[in-house]
Design a protein around this motif. Structure first.
Motif: not given
Length: 251
Positions: A112-115, A117-119, A156-157, A162-167
Motif C-alpha cells: 500500500y505504501m509503495w503504491r 511511492g511509485f505513483e 508486483q504490479k 512503473y519500471s525503468d523500461h516503462g509499463d
C-alpha cells in the motif's frame, strides 16, 4: 549457461534476484517503507484502507504474542488509544522488517505504501534488461508469462507497471503471491498449474532461490536457476540448469 528448457507454454517468474536486482528491494523498496511509515501512518491514519492494514497488523501481532514470539507487541484495537495503536503498529512493523519477515499483514502495508511511492515517481521498478527482452520474446512467441513472488500482487504490479523500461504489465498474464501457498512447497506450484489450466510440465519456473527451484521441480515444473550479482551462491554441483542471461533460455 544455455539451458535445456523446452516444450513449455507458460513462464513463471520470480522477481527479487531474478527479473529485478536483489539490491533494489533492499536498498530502495524496504528503506522507503522504513523511513516513511511513521509519517505515512500519522498523515493517513483515518483512511479506511490504512485502517484495514492496521487491523491486519494487529491481528498478526496478537497471534505472534500467543505463539510466544518475544519481539511481538500485542495491540488492543478496542482499549488502546490511537496513539498507542500507532506506536505499537510501528514497533511491530520495525521488528518484522528487520527480520525480513515474509508475512501477509506486513506485505499488505508495504504494498500500500509503495503504491504512493511509485505513483509519485519516487520509486521506479528496476529490471534486468535481458529479463525485459526475454519477456517480450516469450510473449511474441505465444507463451504466457506469470509472476510468482513473496511480495504482494499489488507490489508486483507496481514494479512492473512503473519500471525503468516503462509499463511492462501488458506482457504479464497473471500474478501469484504467497496466498497460493509458500514458495518452498511443491503444492503451491501444483496449485498454480491447476489455476492456469496446464500440466505442471508445461511450465518453466525461473528463480534465484534453490529451495523454490527444488519445490517447483518436485511439482513437475521445468526450472532454471537465475544467477545474478548479489544473489546467494549456487553450489558448483547444482543439478539444476542455471543462467546469467534470460536470452539464453531456449524458446
Amino acid at each position: 549457461m544455455t539451458t535445456s528448457a523446452s516444450n513449455y507454454d507458460i513462464v513463471l517468474l520470480d522477481i527479487e534476484g531474478t527479473t529485478t536486482p536483489i539490491s533494489f528491494v533492499h536498498e530502495a523498496l524496504f528503506p522507503y517503507v522504513a523511513r516513511s511509515v511513521g509519517e505515512f501512518l500519522e498523515t493517513k491514519w483515518t483512511d479506511s484502507e490504512v485502517q484495514t492494514h492496521v487491523q491486519a497488523i494487529a491481528q498478526q501481532a496478537n497471534e505472534d504474542v500467543k505463539d510466544g514470539i518475544d519481539s511481538a507487541i500485542a495491540i488492543d484495537l478496542d482499549a488502546d488509544s490511537s496513539d498507542e495503536i500507532r506506536r505499537k503498529v510501528l514497533a511491530n512493523v520495525d521488528w518484522q522488517m528487520k527480520a525480513d519477515r515474509k508475512i501477509g499483514a506486513l506485505k499488505g502495508l508495504q504494498g500500500y505504501m509503495w503504491r504512493f511511492g511509485f505513483e509519485s515517481g519516487t520509486l521506479k521498478g528496476e529490471m534486468y534488461p535481458d529479463a525485459v527482452q526475454a519477456i517480450e520474446r516469450w510473449v511474441k512467441a505465444g507463451k504466457r508469462v506469470f509472476i510468482y513472488s513473496s511480495g504482494s500482487v499489488e507490489a508486483q504490479k507496481l514494479i512492473f507497471g512503473y519500471s525503468d523500461h516503462g509499463d511492462l504489465l501488458r506482457y504479464i498474464s497473471g500474478h501469484y503471491d504467497t496466498k497460493v501457498g509458500p514458495k518452498t512447497e511443491d503444492s503451491s506450484y501444483k496449485g498454480i498449474a491447476k489455476d492456469i489450466g496446464v500440466q505442471p510440465t508445461r511450465i518453466l519456473f525461473v528463480s534465484d532461490n534453490i529451495l523454490e527451484i527444488q519445490a517447483a521441480d518436485m511439482a513437475g515444473l521445468q526450472t532454471v536457476v537465475s544467477i545474478r550479482p548479489g544473489n546467494a551462491p549456487i553450489k558448483e554441483d547444482c543439478k539444476f540448469q542455471t543462467t546469467t542471461d534470460f536470452m539464453t533460455i531456449p524458446l
